[in-house]
Design a protein around this motif. Structure first.
Motif, PDB file in Angstrom:
ATOM      1  N   HIS A   1      38.382  22.433  75.169  1.00  0.00           N
ATOM      2  CA  HIS A   1      38.937  22.022  73.872  1.00  0.00           C
ATOM      3  C   HIS A   1      38.444  23.021  72.831  1.00  0.00           C
ATOM      4  O   HIS A   1      37.541  22.735  72.036  1.00  0.00           O
TER       5      HIS A   1
ATOM      6  N   LYS B   1      41.901  18.410  81.840  1.00  0.00           N
ATOM      7  CA  LYS B   1      41.734  19.445  80.821  1.00  0.00           C
ATOM      8  C   LYS B   1      40.241  19.642  80.594  1.00  0.00           C
ATOM      9  O   LYS B   1      39.519  18.709  80.237  1.00  0.00           O
ATOM     10  N   LYS B   2      39.768  20.860  80.819  1.00  0.00           N
ATOM     11  CA  LYS B   2      38.337  21.122  80.754  1.00  0.00           C
ATOM     12  C   LYS B   2      37.893  21.695  79.413  1.00  0.00           C
ATOM     13  O   LYS B   2      36.729  21.592  79.056  1.00  0.00           O
TER      14      LYS B   2
ATOM     15  N   SER C   1      39.822   9.143  81.348  1.00  0.00           N
ATOM     16  CA  SER C   1      40.334   9.092  79.979  1.00  0.00           C
ATOM     17  C   SER C   1      41.009  10.408  79.602  1.00  0.00           C
ATOM     18  O   SER C   1      42.046  10.412  78.923  1.00  0.00           O
ATOM     19  N   THR C   2      40.414  11.531  80.019  1.00  0.00           N
ATOM     20  CA  THR C   2      41.027  12.823  79.743  1.00  0.00           C
ATOM     21  C   THR C   2      42.397  12.920  80.419  1.00  0.00           C
ATOM     22  O   THR C   2      43.370  13.390  79.801  1.00  0.00           O
ATOM     23  N   TYR C   3      42.489  12.462  81.660  1.00  0.00           N
ATOM     24  CA  TYR C   3      43.755  12.533  82.390  1.00  0.00           C
ATOM     25  C   TYR C   3      44.816  11.670  81.701  1.00  0.00           C
ATOM     26  O   TYR C   3      45.973  12.093  81.555  1.00  0.00           O
TER      27      TYR C   3
ATOM     28  N   LEU D   1      36.065  14.667  72.513  1.00  0.00           N
ATOM     29  CA  LEU D   1      36.922  15.068  73.636  1.00  0.00           C
ATOM     30  C   LEU D   1      36.110  15.472  74.857  1.00  0.00           C
ATOM     31  O   LEU D   1      36.444  15.115  75.987  1.00  0.00           O
ATOM     32  N   TYR D   2      35.027  16.230  74.630  1.00  0.00           N
ATOM     33  CA  TYR D   2      34.195  16.643  75.761  1.00  0.00           C
ATOM     34  C   TYR D   2      33.425  15.467  76.366  1.00  0.00           C
ATOM     35  O   TYR D   2      33.009  15.524  77.532  1.00  0.00           O
TER      36      TYR D   2
ATOM     37  N   VAL E   1      43.199   8.639  71.287  1.00  0.00           N
ATOM     38  CA  VAL E   1      42.015   8.863  72.109  1.00  0.00           C
ATOM     39  C   VAL E   1      40.949   7.890  71.624  1.00  0.00           C
ATOM     40  O   VAL E   1      40.686   7.799  70.420  1.00  0.00           O
TER      41      VAL E   1
ATOM     42  N   LEU F   1      34.706  12.480  76.921  1.00  0.00           N
ATOM     43  CA  LEU F   1      35.596  11.574  77.647  1.00  0.00           C
ATOM     44  C   LEU F   1      35.378  11.681  79.148  1.00  0.00           C
ATOM     45  O   LEU F   1      35.073  12.757  79.677  1.00  0.00           O
TER      46      LEU F   1
ATOM     47  N   ARG G   1      44.985  10.790  78.544  1.00  0.00           N
ATOM     48  CA  ARG G   1      45.383  11.319  77.238  1.00  0.00           C
ATOM     49  C   ARG G   1      46.234  12.571  77.359  1.00  0.00           C
ATOM     50  O   ARG G   1      47.268  12.719  76.690  1.00  0.00           O
TER      51      ARG G   1
ATOM     52  N   ASP H   1      36.708  11.697  83.096  1.00  0.00           N
ATOM     53  CA  ASP H   1      37.858  12.379  83.693  1.00  0.00           C
ATOM     54  C   ASP H   1      39.099  11.498  83.619  1.00  0.00           C
ATOM     55  O   ASP H   1      40.205  11.990  83.357  1.00  0.00           O
TER      56      ASP H   1
END
Length: 631
Positions: free
Chosen positions: A497, A494-495, A485-487, A478-479, A546, A481, A489, A483
């Motif tokens: 986890h 999201k900063k 891909s994070t957006y 997750l860290y 993800v 990914l 998902r 920006d």
């Protein structure tokens, strides 16, 4: 003696067992041949006819026959020293009438040759001599070879039922001082009946064994169960201390060929053979069998020369840090170090090797966990926590190599019996080995749902249900990914986890929620994850994916979609629902190419999708899901 006149001199050495035993002086140390090669006639004569023998020590590895010299009435005549404790001497050791020598099996031959462990007399069982005057040590070379080299007095039963084996097994009759003719079947160790626990452990281990691997297996039901589940493997090899009936069956089936071995290819390398009469007959004059002494078969540096070396050894208990107890039980000596450490270390140093410790999750009829917070007082550690890689129970596989205490404790609790997991976790928390809010693993992990899938790029991925030991790998995914891909998902930036969030992601109940993770086989690379949670109001699984950025566009999402659909259908779900941003075209493509009918509703830049399985509409109306959590 001239080797050419051995036949003339042979007759001079023939005697009865009673006559031969009279040559043994009192106060000497006597080594008895190992395993199925125990010379029972000589042992019986030593005890019954050796009235002159007092203060004699008797040493040996595991033997299959009777051990009358350990009986209380003979305590002033014989004192046994066990290199490895068997069922026939265990009570004597535990009652103090016999002794135990903790020693690596690989080191016993040198101890004997150097006279650090003096052997004055060796009682052997051998085959009849061949045309050149050489007998064979047959089914037991192990530590017997060094005794033949070091002992001043060698007395041998000559048995036509002893197979003539190849390798370092031959002794010229000129080296033997007395020959006692016998004609009796060798001692047998039949295959143990396989219970469900052994079969499940065998299945987990079989999945760890690649084609072309070289195997070492010990004694017991679990090694037998492993061999029984390797029938679909190819080109396996053997480098072991013991060869059993299971090996014979796989050789005859063409599974064990030795063609891929990097040390002595084509050879079945072993130090002793133990099994049924059929096995002994099969071993007779079999050129594929290479009998070697224990300082060769068990030497870690030699073992490591076999690439893809898989060593499988049993244990009595394992603590949450990875320490292995294998020679003591309840504070009493039970067996011995044997070859466990030799092969664990050798396999660890092998290119592609896998050292495995295997044990049932419980003992004493299920009332005691073999996965323990700390080993019981008086229990010795055979294999250190630094040596342990894989631990296997019927509940799965714990990979401990390179893991800290927190990860080890979680992994071992995950494969402990469900009845003991909460107790083990509470104790681990009390010792500050895990975080205070660490969840307890679910009751039973669905190992049968592990699959290797070939994705569109042609690469293979291992797709399996998530477990609590995936937490750190999930955080790293997750860290890592981008920006974008994070957006896509999380439908926002999201900063963080945190542990509290991620441990819930990797601890599904496998019914109302399911998570599957995709790994590059044989690595710690987590490249994708899919999870659904059943929505109470619809009965549908709310699904989200993800995929690591560098793996996007290679078919990972398609493979995960296939597997999560199979899992959901197996659990009776009518279908999926998902919320996907309009800009997330790759995810929309996965859903639209799934083969399911997709119903879409656009709201505020986001598609709300419903995908029903065939017949899903009827089952959806009939479903009454309860207790689901929508995240």
């Amino acid at each position: 003696m001239d080797p050419r006149d051995w036949q003339v001199r042979y007759a001079d050495k023939v005697s009865t067992a009673e006559e031969a035993i009279r040559l043994i002086p009192p106060g000497r140390r006597i080594l008895i041949g190992s395993g199925a090669a125990e010379p029972m006639t000589l042992v019986q004569a030593m005890v019954e006819k050796g009235e002159h023998l007092f203060d004699n020590e008797v040493v040996h590895l595991l033997t299959l026959g009777p051990a009358p010299y350990v009986e209380p009435e003979h305590r002033y005549r014989f004192r046994h020293i066990a290199f490895f404790i068997g069922a026939n001497t265990r009570q004597a050791v535990q009652e103090g009438r016999a002794d135990f020598m903790p020693v690596f099996l690989s080191e016993i031959p040198e101890l004997i040759r150097s006279h650090r462990v003096r052997v004055d007399v060796a009682l052997l069982q051998v085959s009849p001599p061949d045309g050149h005057g050489y007998v064979s040590l047959g089914v037991s070379v192990d530590v017997v070879r060094s005794a033949v080299e070091a002992a001043p007095l060698l007395i041998a039963e000559v048995n036509p039922r002893m197979p003539r084996t190849h390798g370092d097994s031959f002794v010229h009759v000129s080296r033997l001082h007395r020959l006692v003719p016998v004609d009796q079947p060798l001692l047998e160790r039949p295959l143990e009946p396989q219970d469900e626990v052994s079969r499940e452990i065998g299945g987990h281990i079989a999945r760890l064994i690649p084609d072309g691997a070289t195997l070492q297996l010990g004694i017991g039901g679990i090694p037998d169960a492993v061999l029984a589940q390797l029938t679909h493997h190819a080109d396996l090899g053997l480098h072991t201390e013991m060869l059993s009936d299971g090996v014979m069956h796989l050789v005859d089936a063409g599974v064990i060929t030795g063609r891929a071995k990097t040390l002595l290819p084509g050879k079945l390398v072993t130090s002793f053979i133990m099994g049924t009469q059929r096995l002994y007959e099969w071993a007779h004059d079999n050129p594929a069998i290479e009998m070697r002494p224990s300082d060769f078969t068990n030497e870690p540096g030699v073992i490591a020369q076999n690439e893809r070396m898989v060593a499988i050894n049993g244990a009595l208990a394992v603590d949450l840090t990875g320490q292995v107890a294998a020679d003591t039980l309840g504070g009493c000596f039970f067996s011995g170090i044997g070859g466990q450490v030799d092969f664990i270390r050798g396999a660890a140093r092998s290119r592609g090797g896998r050292p495995i410790i295997a044990l049932p999750s419980t003992a004493k009829g299920g009332t005691m966990s073999r996965i323990q917070v700390a080993l019981e007082g008086g229990t010795g550690v055979v294999t250190s926590r630094g040596d342990v890689h894989y631990v296997v129970t019927e509940y799965g596989v714990a990979d401990l190599w390179g893991k800290d205490i927190r990860e080890r404790a979680k992994a071992l609790i995950h494969i402990a019996h469900p009845d003991f997991r909460a107790e083990l976790m509470a104790a681990a928390k009390a010792r500050h080995w895990v975080l205070p809010d660490q969840v307890v693993p679910r009751a039973r992990y669905p190992w049968t749902e592990e699959r290797v899938e070939r994705i569109l790029s042609g690469q293979e991925l291992l797709i399996r249900p998530a477990r609590i030991t995936d937490e750190r790998a999930m955080q790293e995914l997750l860290y890592g990914l981008s920006d974008d891909s994070t957006y896509r998902r999380f439908m926002g930036f999201k900063k963080w986890h945190p542990h509290e969030e991620v441990q819930q992601l990797v601890n599904p109940d496998f019914e109302q929620n399911m998570a599957l993770v995709a790994w590059v086989p044989g690595t710690d690379e987590l490249v994708g994850v899919v999870r659904y949670d059943v929505v109470p109001s619809t009965g549908l699984g709310d699904v989200a994916f993800v995929v690591r950025d560098d793996w996007q566009g290679k078919g990972v999402g398609t493979a995960l979609m296939k597997r999560i659909r199979e899992a959901a259908q197996a659990r009776g779900l009518p279908g999926f629902q998902a919320d996907v941003l309009v800009v997330n075209k790759p995810m929309l493509d996965v859903f639209h190419e799934s083969g399911l009918t997709v119903q879409a509703r656009l709201e505020d830049g986001c598609y709300h999708l419903e995908l029903l399985f065939p017949g899903g509409e009827a089952s959806r109306h009939a479903a009454r899901p309860t207790g689901a959590v929508h995240t």
